[in-house]
Design a protein around this motif. Structure first.
Motif, PDB file in Angstrom:
ATOM      1  N   ILE A   1       0.830  -1.208   0.000  1.00 32.93           N
ATOM      2  CA  ILE A   1       0.000   0.000   0.000  1.00 32.93           C
ATOM      3  C   ILE A   1       0.867   1.263   0.000  1.00 32.93           C
ATOM      4  O   ILE A   1       0.592   2.223  -0.737  1.00 32.93           O
ATOM      5  CB  ILE A   1      -0.933  -0.010   1.236  1.00 32.93           C
ATOM      6  N   GLY A   2       1.909   1.273   0.812  1.00 31.87           N
ATOM      7  CA  GLY A   2       2.783   2.451   0.886  1.00 31.87           C
ATOM      8  C   GLY A   2       3.460   2.729  -0.440  1.00 31.87           C
ATOM      9  O   GLY A   2       3.555   3.879  -0.888  1.00 31.87           O
ATOM     10  N   PHE A   3       3.918   1.663  -1.098  1.00 30.48           N
ATOM     11  CA  PHE A   3       4.604   1.815  -2.381  1.00 30.48           C
ATOM     12  C   PHE A   3       3.637   2.328  -3.456  1.00 30.48           C
ATOM     13  O   PHE A   3       3.983   3.229  -4.243  1.00 30.48           O
ATOM     14  CB  PHE A   3       5.222   0.476  -2.796  1.00 30.48           C
TER      15      PHE A   3
ATOM     16  N   SER B   1      10.470   2.058  12.122  1.00 33.98           N
ATOM     17  CA  SER B   1       9.512   2.925  12.828  1.00 33.98           C
ATOM     18  C   SER B   1       9.346   2.568  14.303  1.00 33.98           C
ATOM     19  O   SER B   1       8.747   3.335  15.053  1.00 33.98           O
ATOM     20  CB  SER B   1       8.130   2.837  12.164  1.00 33.98           C
ATOM     21  N   THR B   2       9.832   1.400  14.724  1.00 30.58           N
ATOM     22  CA  THR B   2       9.728   1.053  16.154  1.00 30.58           C
ATOM     23  C   THR B   2      10.904   1.598  16.950  1.00 30.58           C
ATOM     24  O   THR B   2      10.922   1.489  18.169  1.00 30.58           O
ATOM     25  CB  THR B   2       9.671  -0.485  16.357  1.00 30.58           C
ATOM     26  N   ARG B   3      11.885   2.168  16.250  1.00 33.72           N
ATOM     27  CA  ARG B   3      13.096   2.672  16.932  1.00 33.72           C
ATOM     28  C   ARG B   3      13.071   4.189  16.943  1.00 33.72           C
ATOM     29  O   ARG B   3      13.120   4.845  15.902  1.00 33.72           O
ATOM     30  CB  ARG B   3      14.349   2.163  16.217  1.00 33.72           C
TER      31      ARG B   3
ATOM     32  N   VAL C   1       1.228   7.375   7.931  1.00 29.93           N
ATOM     33  CA  VAL C   1       1.757   6.461   8.947  1.00 29.93           C
ATOM     34  C   VAL C   1       1.258   5.061   8.586  1.00 29.93           C
ATOM     35  O   VAL C   1       0.176   4.636   9.001  1.00 29.93           O
ATOM     36  CB  VAL C   1       1.294   6.896  10.349  1.00 29.93           C
ATOM     37  N   ASN C   2       2.069   4.386   7.804  1.00 35.66           N
ATOM     38  CA  ASN C   2       1.618   3.165   7.137  1.00 35.66           C
ATOM     39  C   ASN C   2       2.389   1.922   7.589  1.00 35.66           C
ATOM     40  O   ASN C   2       1.865   0.812   7.518  1.00 35.66           O
ATOM     41  CB  ASN C   2       1.786   3.378   5.620  1.00 35.66           C
ATOM     42  N   ALA C   3       3.620   2.114   8.076  1.00 32.30           N
ATOM     43  CA  ALA C   3       4.426   0.940   8.475  1.00 32.30           C
ATOM     44  C   ALA C   3       3.659   0.132   9.513  1.00 32.30           C
ATOM     45  O   ALA C   3       3.111   0.683  10.461  1.00 32.30           O
ATOM     46  CB  ALA C   3       5.769   1.391   9.040  1.00 32.30           C
TER      47      ALA C   3
ATOM     48  N   PRO D   1      -9.109  -6.694   3.292  1.00 33.02           N
ATOM     49  CA  PRO D   1      -7.978  -7.421   2.708  1.00 33.02           C
ATOM     50  C   PRO D   1      -7.544  -6.827   1.369  1.00 33.02           C
ATOM     51  O   PRO D   1      -8.369  -6.636   0.480  1.00 33.02           O
ATOM     52  CB  PRO D   1      -8.506  -8.845   2.540  1.00 33.02           C
ATOM     53  N   ILE D   2      -6.261  -6.511   1.279  1.00 30.33           N
ATOM     54  CA  ILE D   2      -5.698  -5.870   0.080  1.00 30.33           C
ATOM     55  C   ILE D   2      -4.548  -6.737  -0.418  1.00 30.33           C
ATOM     56  O   ILE D   2      -3.752  -7.247   0.389  1.00 30.33           O
ATOM     57  CB  ILE D   2      -5.174  -4.449   0.434  1.00 30.33           C
ATOM     58  N   ASP D   3      -4.427  -6.862  -1.707  1.00 30.10           N
ATOM     59  CA  ASP D   3      -3.442  -7.751  -2.322  1.00 30.10           C
ATOM     60  C   ASP D   3      -2.036  -7.154  -2.239  1.00 30.10           C
ATOM     61  O   ASP D   3      -1.624  -6.387  -3.114  1.00 30.10           O
ATOM     62  CB  ASP D   3      -3.844  -7.978  -3.792  1.00 30.10           C
TER      63      ASP D   3
HETATM   64  N1  LIG Z   1      -2.887  -5.698   2.998  1.00 34.40           N
HETATM   65  C1  LIG Z   1      -3.921  -5.723   3.809  1.00 34.40           C
HETATM   66  O1  LIG Z   1      -4.816  -6.582   3.666  1.00 34.40           O
HETATM   67  C2  LIG Z   1      -4.054  -4.711   4.901  1.00 34.40           C
HETATM   68  C3  LIG Z   1      -5.324  -4.518   5.472  1.00 34.40           C
HETATM   69  C4  LIG Z   1      -5.460  -3.579   6.490  1.00 34.40           C
HETATM   70  C5  LIG Z   1      -4.366  -2.854   6.916  1.00 34.40           C
HETATM   71  N2  LIG Z   1      -3.151  -3.067   6.343  1.00 34.40           N
HETATM   72  C6  LIG Z   1      -2.024  -2.279   6.842  1.00 34.40           C
HETATM   73  O2  LIG Z   1      -1.417  -1.630   5.759  1.00 34.40           O
HETATM   74  C7  LIG Z   1      -0.062  -1.308   6.102  1.00 34.40           C
HETATM   75  C8  LIG Z   1       0.819  -1.674   4.920  1.00 34.40           C
HETATM   76  O3  LIG Z   1       0.747  -3.062   4.731  1.00 34.40           O
HETATM   77  P1  LIG Z   1       0.784  -3.757   3.307  1.00 34.40           P
HETATM   78  O4  LIG Z   1      -0.422  -4.593   3.205  1.00 34.40           O
HETATM   79  O5  LIG Z   1       1.098  -2.774   2.247  1.00 34.40           O
HETATM   80  O6  LIG Z   1       1.968  -4.791   3.544  1.00 34.40           O
HETATM   81  P2  LIG Z   1       3.483  -4.848   3.098  1.00 34.40           P
HETATM   82  O7  LIG Z   1       3.574  -4.918   1.617  1.00 34.40           O
HETATM   83  O8  LIG Z   1       4.069  -5.931   3.923  1.00 34.40           O
HETATM   84  O9  LIG Z   1       4.083  -3.434   3.513  1.00 34.40           O
HETATM   85  C9  LIG Z   1       4.599  -3.166   4.778  1.00 34.40           C
HETATM   86  C10 LIG Z   1       5.572  -2.033   4.636  1.00 34.40           C
HETATM   87  O10 LIG Z   1       5.942  -1.606   5.962  1.00 34.40           O
HETATM   88  C11 LIG Z   1       7.348  -1.710   6.083  1.00 34.40           C
HETATM   89  N3  LIG Z   1       7.673  -1.976   7.473  1.00 34.40           N
HETATM   90  C12 LIG Z   1       7.324  -3.042   8.215  1.00 34.40           C
HETATM   91  N4  LIG Z   1       7.790  -2.888   9.466  1.00 34.40           N
HETATM   92  C13 LIG Z   1       8.443  -1.697   9.493  1.00 34.40           C
HETATM   93  C14 LIG Z   1       9.143  -0.988  10.482  1.00 34.40           C
HETATM   94  N5  LIG Z   1       9.273  -1.446  11.740  1.00 34.40           N
HETATM   95  N6  LIG Z   1       9.688   0.205  10.160  1.00 34.40           N
HETATM   96  C15 LIG Z   1       9.581   0.699   8.917  1.00 34.40           C
HETATM   97  N7  LIG Z   1       8.932   0.065   7.927  1.00 34.40           N
HETATM   98  C16 LIG Z   1       8.382  -1.127   8.223  1.00 34.40           C
HETATM   99  C17 LIG Z   1       7.751  -2.797   5.134  1.00 34.40           C
HETATM  100  O11 LIG Z   1       9.114  -2.685   4.822  1.00 34.40           O
HETATM  101  P3  LIG Z   1      10.151  -3.912   5.031  1.00 34.40           P
HETATM  102  O12 LIG Z   1      10.027  -4.758   3.796  1.00 34.40           O
HETATM  103  O13 LIG Z   1      11.450  -3.219   5.157  1.00 34.40           O
HETATM  104  O14 LIG Z   1       9.724  -4.632   6.283  1.00 34.40           O
HETATM  105  C18 LIG Z   1       6.862  -2.447   3.949  1.00 34.40           C
HETATM  106  O15 LIG Z   1       7.377  -1.346   3.245  1.00 34.40           O
HETATM  107  C19 LIG Z   1       0.230  -2.053   7.393  1.00 34.40           C
HETATM  108  O16 LIG Z   1       0.145  -1.161   8.475  1.00 34.40           O
HETATM  109  C20 LIG Z   1      -0.895  -3.068   7.456  1.00 34.40           C
HETATM  110  O17 LIG Z   1      -1.168  -3.462   8.783  1.00 34.40           O
HETATM  111  C21 LIG Z   1      -2.976  -3.971   5.348  1.00 34.40           C
END
Ligand SMILES: NC(=O)c1ccc[n+]([C@@H]2O[C@H](COP(=O)([O-])OP(=O)(O)OC[C@H]3O[C@@H](n4cnc5c(N)ncnc54)[C@H](OP(=O)(O)O)[C@@H]3O)[C@@H](O)[C@H]2O)c1
Length: 247
Positions: free
Chosen positions: A17-19, A60-62, A85-87, A181-183
């Motif tokens: 999602i962030g990308f 982001s936890t540090r 704030v997505n991490a 749920p997102i892909d």
């Molecule tokens: N996909 C879903 O179904 C869904 C649904 C609801 C909410 N969300 C939320 O959406 C957000 C993004 O998730 P996503 O689905 O896009 O998954 P993702 O592709 O796994 O993306 C997670 C991103 O966060 C980074 N990240 C993880 N831990 C981190 C940390 N401690 N410090 C800095 N960066 C960190 C990852 O980088 P690294 O590769 O370096 O770890 C990656 O860039 C999350 O907060 C997730 O809980 C996702």
């Protein structure tokens, strides 16, 4: 949306999602900073974004990493217009298997990181800026096996209310989004193992739209909240889930 020359910082912007949000923001004329931890995904993002974004390693936890991140943002850009704030992320565990280490890790990754990311960014957030937090539909609906992740995302959702209330007089808007749920690569990280594809198929089948969402569908909402078009919106939580949390 007009984002020309807006400074947008996206934590966890190297995948998913962030990308997608980073790519769309760049297309809309914004100047973008993304963060991540894993050297491989950082390098891949750097190469795919082709020098059009600052890609910064920061966990982001540090808290010391957050200090360094925002010092770099100050030097390079001087301010932040939208902080996404997505991490975050999770690991699904039944109640008996959720030990203290699991609890601390998931709470730190989602709730603590969100709290301190905004606190540390505040000196760069001026009047007219905004914050968007990535919560989840798990924050407001019970799902078996996701108790700690749900608690953490409920805290994230509450930050939008509490910080929103505290920052409104400074002209800073704070909103949350709650994706269904997102892909994204997240499904490879939550401990589903061989059950991954079955889990995704079940999410598709149970969704009113009979599919899961695409990261771009979240990105558009994030950038709307960050744009001047959302100038009277603060404190809300927007489900983006194909209707699954409503019907
Ligand atoms: N996909 C879903 O179904 C869904 C649904 C609801 C909410 N969300 C939320 O959406 C957000 C993004 O998730 P996503 O689905 O896009 O998954 P993702 O592709 O796994 O993306 C997670 C991103 O966060 C980074 N990240 C993880 N831990 C981190 C940390 N401690 N410090 C800095 N960066 C960190 C990852 O980088 P690294 O590769 O370096 O770890 C990656 O860039 C999350 O907060 C997730 O809980 C996702």
């Amino acid at each position: 949306m007009q984002l020309t020359n807006k400074i947008i910082v996206i934590t966890g912007g190297t995948t998913g999602i962030g990308f997608a949000t980073a790519k769309l923001a760049i297309d809309q004329g914004a100047r973008v900073v993304v963060t991540g931890r894993d050297p491989r995904t950082l390098a891949a993002a750097r190469s795919e974004l082709g020098g059009k974004a600052d890609v910064i390693a920061a966990d982001s936890t540090r808290l010391d990493d957050l200090d360094r991140l925002f010092a770099e943002v100050r030097t390079r850009h001087g301010r932040i217009d939208l902080l996404f704030v997505n991490a975050g992320g999770g690991a699904f565990r039944p109640i008996e298997e959720a030990d203290e280490a699991h609890y601390d890790q998931i709470m730190d990754l989602n709730a603590k990181s969100a709290f301190f990311t905004i606190q540390k960014a505040l000196p760069l957030l001026g009047r007219g800026s905004s914050v968007v937090l990535n919560a989840s539909i798990v924050a407001s609906k019970g799902f078996p096996g996701t108790a700690v992740y749900s608690l953490a995302k409920a805290a994230v959702r509450q930050i939008a209310r509490s910080f929103g209330a505290e920052l409104v007089t400074r002209g800073i808007r704070v909103n949350a989004i709650s994706p269904g749920p997102i892909d994204t690569p997240i499904f490879d990280k939550v401990g589903l193992g061989d059950g991954r594809d079955g889990f995704v198929a079940q999410m598709e089948a149970s969704n009113p739209m009979k599919r899961i969402g695409r990261p771009e569908e979240i990105a558009r909402a994030v950038l709307f909240f960050g744009s001047d078009d959302a100038s009277f919106i603060t404190g809300v939580d927007l489900p983006i889930d194909g209707g699954v949390s409503s019907f």
